[in-house]
Design a protein around this motif. Structure first.
Motif, PDB file in Angstrom:
ATOM      1  N   ASN A  10      46.010  15.854 -29.546  1.00  0.00           N
ATOM      2  CA  ASN A  10      46.034  14.677 -28.692  1.00  0.00           C
ATOM      3  C   ASN A  10      46.208  13.506 -29.635  1.00  0.00           C
ATOM      4  OD1 ASN A  10      43.702  12.535 -27.258  1.00  0.00           O
ATOM      5  ND2 ASN A  10      45.627  12.997 -26.286  1.00  0.00           N
ATOM      6  N   ILE A  23      41.810  15.361 -21.364  1.00  0.00           N
ATOM      7  CA  ILE A  23      42.307  14.262 -22.171  1.00  0.00           C
ATOM      8  C   ILE A  23      42.146  12.964 -21.388  1.00  0.00           C
ATOM      9  CG2 ILE A  23      44.382  13.303 -23.248  1.00  0.00           C
ATOM     10  CD1 ILE A  23      45.330  16.218 -23.597  1.00  0.00           C
ATOM     11  N   ASP A  24      41.679  11.929 -22.070  1.00  0.00           N
ATOM     12  CA  ASP A  24      41.531  10.624 -21.435  1.00  0.00           C
ATOM     13  C   ASP A  24      42.885  10.059 -21.041  1.00  0.00           C
ATOM     14  OD1 ASP A  24      38.813  10.726 -21.789  1.00  0.00           O
ATOM     15  OD2 ASP A  24      38.825   9.517 -23.620  1.00  0.00           O
ATOM     16  N   TYR A  25      42.908   9.375 -19.921  1.00  0.00           N
ATOM     17  CA  TYR A  25      44.140   8.805 -19.388  1.00  0.00           C
ATOM     18  C   TYR A  25      44.816   7.857 -20.379  1.00  0.00           C
ATOM     19  CZ  TYR A  25      47.345   6.269 -16.413  1.00  0.00           C
ATOM     20  OH  TYR A  25      48.472   5.701 -15.884  1.00  0.00           O
ATOM     21  N   ASN A  28      46.992   9.761 -23.158  1.00  0.00           N
ATOM     22  CA  ASN A  28      47.502  10.867 -22.357  1.00  0.00           C
ATOM     23  C   ASN A  28      48.759  11.533 -22.918  1.00  0.00           C
ATOM     24  OD1 ASN A  28      49.101   8.702 -21.864  1.00  0.00           O
ATOM     25  ND2 ASN A  28      49.077   8.870 -19.652  1.00  0.00           N
ATOM     26  N   SER A  29      48.700  11.906 -24.172  1.00  0.00           N
ATOM     27  CA  SER A  29      49.779  12.710 -24.742  1.00  0.00           C
ATOM     28  C   SER A  29      49.180  13.986 -25.322  1.00  0.00           C
ATOM     29  CB  SER A  29      50.539  11.938 -25.823  1.00  0.00           C
ATOM     30  OG  SER A  29      49.728  11.742 -26.957  1.00  0.00           O
ATOM     31  N   ILE A  30      49.998  15.015 -25.336  1.00  0.00           N
ATOM     32  CA  ILE A  30      49.552  16.294 -25.876  1.00  0.00           C
ATOM     33  C   ILE A  30      50.736  16.947 -26.595  1.00  0.00           C
ATOM     34  CG2 ILE A  30      50.005  17.523 -23.713  1.00  0.00           C
ATOM     35  CD1 ILE A  30      47.492  19.257 -24.390  1.00  0.00           C
ATOM     36  N   HIS A  74      47.660  11.334 -14.475  1.00  0.00           N
ATOM     37  CA  HIS A  74      46.437  12.137 -14.388  1.00  0.00           C
ATOM     38  C   HIS A  74      46.698  13.358 -13.506  1.00  0.00           C
ATOM     39  CE1 HIS A  74      45.140  11.118 -10.288  1.00  0.00           C
ATOM     40  NE2 HIS A  74      45.678   9.943 -10.529  1.00  0.00           N
ATOM     41  N   TYR A  77      47.246  20.427 -15.382  1.00  0.00           N
ATOM     42  CA  TYR A  77      48.523  20.950 -15.840  1.00  0.00           C
ATOM     43  C   TYR A  77      48.399  22.387 -16.323  1.00  0.00           C
ATOM     44  CZ  TYR A  77      50.252  16.188 -15.688  1.00  0.00           C
ATOM     45  OH  TYR A  77      50.627  14.946 -15.269  1.00  0.00           O
ATOM     46  N   THR A 100      43.832  19.044 -18.539  1.00  0.00           N
ATOM     47  CA  THR A 100      43.649  18.002 -17.526  1.00  0.00           C
ATOM     48  C   THR A 100      43.803  16.649 -18.182  1.00  0.00           C
ATOM     49  OG1 THR A 100      42.113  19.370 -16.264  1.00  0.00           O
ATOM     50  CG2 THR A 100      41.980  16.998 -15.899  1.00  0.00           C
ATOM     51  N   ILE A 101      44.524  15.760 -17.499  1.00  0.00           N
ATOM     52  CA  ILE A 101      44.537  14.339 -17.866  1.00  0.00           C
ATOM     53  C   ILE A 101      43.620  13.649 -16.866  1.00  0.00           C
ATOM     54  CG2 ILE A 101      45.916  12.245 -18.163  1.00  0.00           C
ATOM     55  CD1 ILE A 101      46.741  14.441 -20.126  1.00  0.00           C
ATOM     56  N   ARG A 102      42.542  13.067 -17.377  1.00  0.00           N
ATOM     57  CA  ARG A 102      41.574  12.397 -16.493  1.00  0.00           C
ATOM     58  C   ARG A 102      42.178  11.120 -15.906  1.00  0.00           C
ATOM     59  NH1 ARG A 102      37.733  12.823 -21.215  1.00  0.00           N
ATOM     60  NH2 ARG A 102      36.677  14.801 -20.945  1.00  0.00           N
TER      61      ARG A 102
END
Length: 124
Positions: A10, A23-25, A28-30, A74, A77, A100-102
């Motif tokens: 991240n 992952i925090d909004y 929000n990259s992975i 968000h 995925y 998950t993106i919160r």
């Protein structure tokens, strides 16, 4: 041999992908790296992925073994990846990584608990 995930990041921070990933909004990259160890066809392999619930069409991403998603909205995925030979044969099983993106508002609630007491929200 199935595709194996080697690293998940991240931003530039490694993520322990043996645990559920959230992952925090605002970050929000992975990025995922992966490999298929198939020595007999090493130069004859490319990767395909789908992102969603598994019903999306497969996308060819070449032989780099890396995928990055940035600015995802968000939500939950499912990243699926598989190795395919140049003649179209799938090698092994599909590998899946869930994350998950919160939503942004959940971050604000975590960051600001108790800032506005419930009594202040009552209308008079």
């Amino acid at each position: 041999m199935p595709v194996e995930f080697t690293h998940v990041y991240n931003q530039f921070n490694p993520i322990d992908f043996s645990q559920p990933i959230a992952i925090d909004y605002f970050n929000n990259s992975i990025r995922m790296t992966f490999a298929c160890v198939n020595f007999g066809q090493k130069n004859n392999i490319h990767y395909e992925y789908s992102l969603g619930d598994g019903s999306e069409p497969w996308q060819n991403i070449g032989n780099s073994g890396e995928m990055t998603f940035a600015n995802l909205p968000h939500g939950d995925y499912q990243f699926n990846v598989r190795a395919v030979t140049n003649d179209g044969s799938i090698i092994g099983k599909t590998s899946t990584l869930f994350f998950t993106i919160r939503p942004a508002h959940s971050i604000m609630r975590q960051a600001l608990p108790g800032v506005i007491p419930p009594s202040a929200l009552r209308s008079e």
